[in-house]
Design a protein around this motif. Structure first.
Motif, short mmCIF file in Angstrom:
data_model
loop_
_atom_site.label_atom_id
_atom_site.label_comp_id
_atom_site.label_asym_id
_atom_site.label_seq_id
_atom_site.Cartn_x
_atom_site.Cartn_y
_atom_site.Cartn_z
N GLY A 9 105.96 22.83 -6.15
CA GLY A 9 104.91 22.03 -6.95
C GLY A 9 103.66 22.26 -6.70
O GLY A 9 102.91 22.60 -5.59
N GLY A 10 102.60 22.03 -7.67
CA GLY A 10 101.11 22.22 -7.47
C GLY A 10 100.58 21.39 -6.38
O GLY A 10 99.67 21.61 -5.72
N TYR A 28 111.51 28.00 -11.44
CA TYR A 28 110.90 27.17 -12.51
C TYR A 28 112.08 27.49 -13.80
O TYR A 28 112.45 28.59 -14.02
N ILE A 53 109.62 23.87 -9.82
CA ILE A 53 108.21 23.64 -10.58
C ILE A 53 108.44 23.14 -11.75
O ILE A 53 109.39 23.71 -12.75
N GLU A 57 102.92 24.81 -16.86
CA GLU A 57 101.19 24.74 -16.71
C GLU A 57 101.31 24.57 -15.22
O GLU A 57 100.25 24.94 -14.59
N GLU A 58 102.13 23.73 -14.53
CA GLU A 58 102.08 23.58 -13.03
C GLU A 58 102.11 25.04 -12.34
O GLU A 58 101.62 25.44 -11.42
N GLU A 61 98.97 26.81 -12.35
CA GLU A 61 98.15 26.38 -11.69
C GLU A 61 98.30 27.01 -10.23
O GLU A 61 97.49 27.31 -9.48
#
Length: 319
Positions: A9-10, A28, A53, A57-58, A61
């Motif tokens: 994760g971001g 993802y 994820i 969008e994440e 990032e």
């Protein structure tokens, strides 16, 4: 030598890069895949949400952050094979990941590999350990299909890795380090890893018996080794002792296991790997180096080393 870290994760990506990660990799699931096949039919060998994820969008990032630090991000699509109806969704997902700035795809399925080589020639295609490339002929075959990098299977000793590296000089190779050691050969394992409790089949006690006694000496040894795994915590997998030899063998990356693990665990593993990668360049005495590695393993996992949790048991020395 690069340190390659899982990322989920971001929120944790910055911490992993700060801890020394040179490359990140993660999984993802696109909304289209979730709707059609669900998360249990995962295309990336993880069936629990903590190892995914959550949005494109994440994912973008994370790619942007890695790129801003001069690092890279790879997407896992490393199931051993896919069905014909799954392939279009995977191609769409890679298109999406490419737009997000991904640098490479980790995969095993040769059919998907050939399609991606033609569709995305700019991406680095990496052969997962699920491809089971255990000798130089297998590596050369995948190289002809478009693989530029090979993650060697977990069960290979360092001398065999070194021989493969020498035999395929145009290929980059990675090897595993820290946590997640398994008694089975991953590319040939047919166990289902979908328990909601994340207790995997190799952790459940079971007994092997010979169909036609008496068993052979080799089968006796295999049965004894398998039985010992019910008393072993595979999450204490190590391999620190082998880093100097891995460096000398020409391995380019140390790949840390742990998709779905807590951020703090990933950070600690990166720091530990970085410490011993630096020590490998400073400590010429292999006995002293291994002694420090065993002490660090005991401190990190509050457990003694054993051949089961050693990624490279040829370097194991009983305590």
């Amino acid at each position: 030598m690069k340190l390659i870290s899982p990322v989920d994760g971001g929120a944790e990506a910055q911490a992993l890069l700060d801890a020394g990660a040179d490359e990140l990799y993660g999984g993802y699931l696109s909304p289209a895949w979730r709707k059609r096949f669900g998360s249990l039919a995962s295309p990336n060998q993880r069936t629990f949400e903590a190892a995914q994820i959550q949005t494109v969008e994440e994912f973008a990032e994370i790619c942007a952050l890695a790129r801003s630090r001069g690092k890279t991000m790879a997407l896992c699509l490393n199931a051993p094979f896919y069905t014909d109806e799954q392939i279009p969704l995977l191609l769409d997902q890679v298109d999406e990941a490419a737009r997000a700035g991904v640098s490479g795809i980790i995969l095993a399925d040769a059919g998907l590999l050939r399609l991606l080589k033609a569709r995305h020639p700019g991406l680095e295609l990496q052969a997962s350990t699920l491809a089971h490339l255990g000798n130089s002929a297998a590596v050369r075959f995948y190289a002809r299909l478009g693989i530029a990098r090979t993650i060697l299977p977990r069960h290979l000793p360092v001398n065999e890795m070194a021989a493969i590296v020498r035999a395929v000089p145009g290929m980059a190779f990675d090897a595993f380090l820290l946590v997640g050691k398994c008694p089975n050969t991953e590319g040939l394992c047919t166990f289902s890893h979908d328990s909601p409790d994340r207790i995997w089949p190799c952790e459940i006690p079971y007994r092997i018996e010979a169909l036609k006694p008496p068993a052979s000496a080799s089968l006796d040894a295999a049965m004894a080794a398998q039985g010992s795994w019910s008393r072993t915590n595979r999450r204490h997998g190590c391999g620190l002792c082998a880093i100097p030899e891995l460096v000398r063998s020409g391995i380019k990356g140390l790949k840390l296991v742990g998709r779905g693990a807590a951020t703090l665990q990933k950070v600690r593993n990166l720091q530990l790997a970085g410490d011993f990668l630096r020590l490998a360049a400073l400590e010429p005495d292999p006995v002293k180096y291994r002694s420090k590695a065993r002490a660090a393993h005991r401190e990190r996992f509050a457990s003694a080393c054993s051949p089961n949790v050693c990624y490279y048991p040829e370097f194991y020395r009983g305590e």
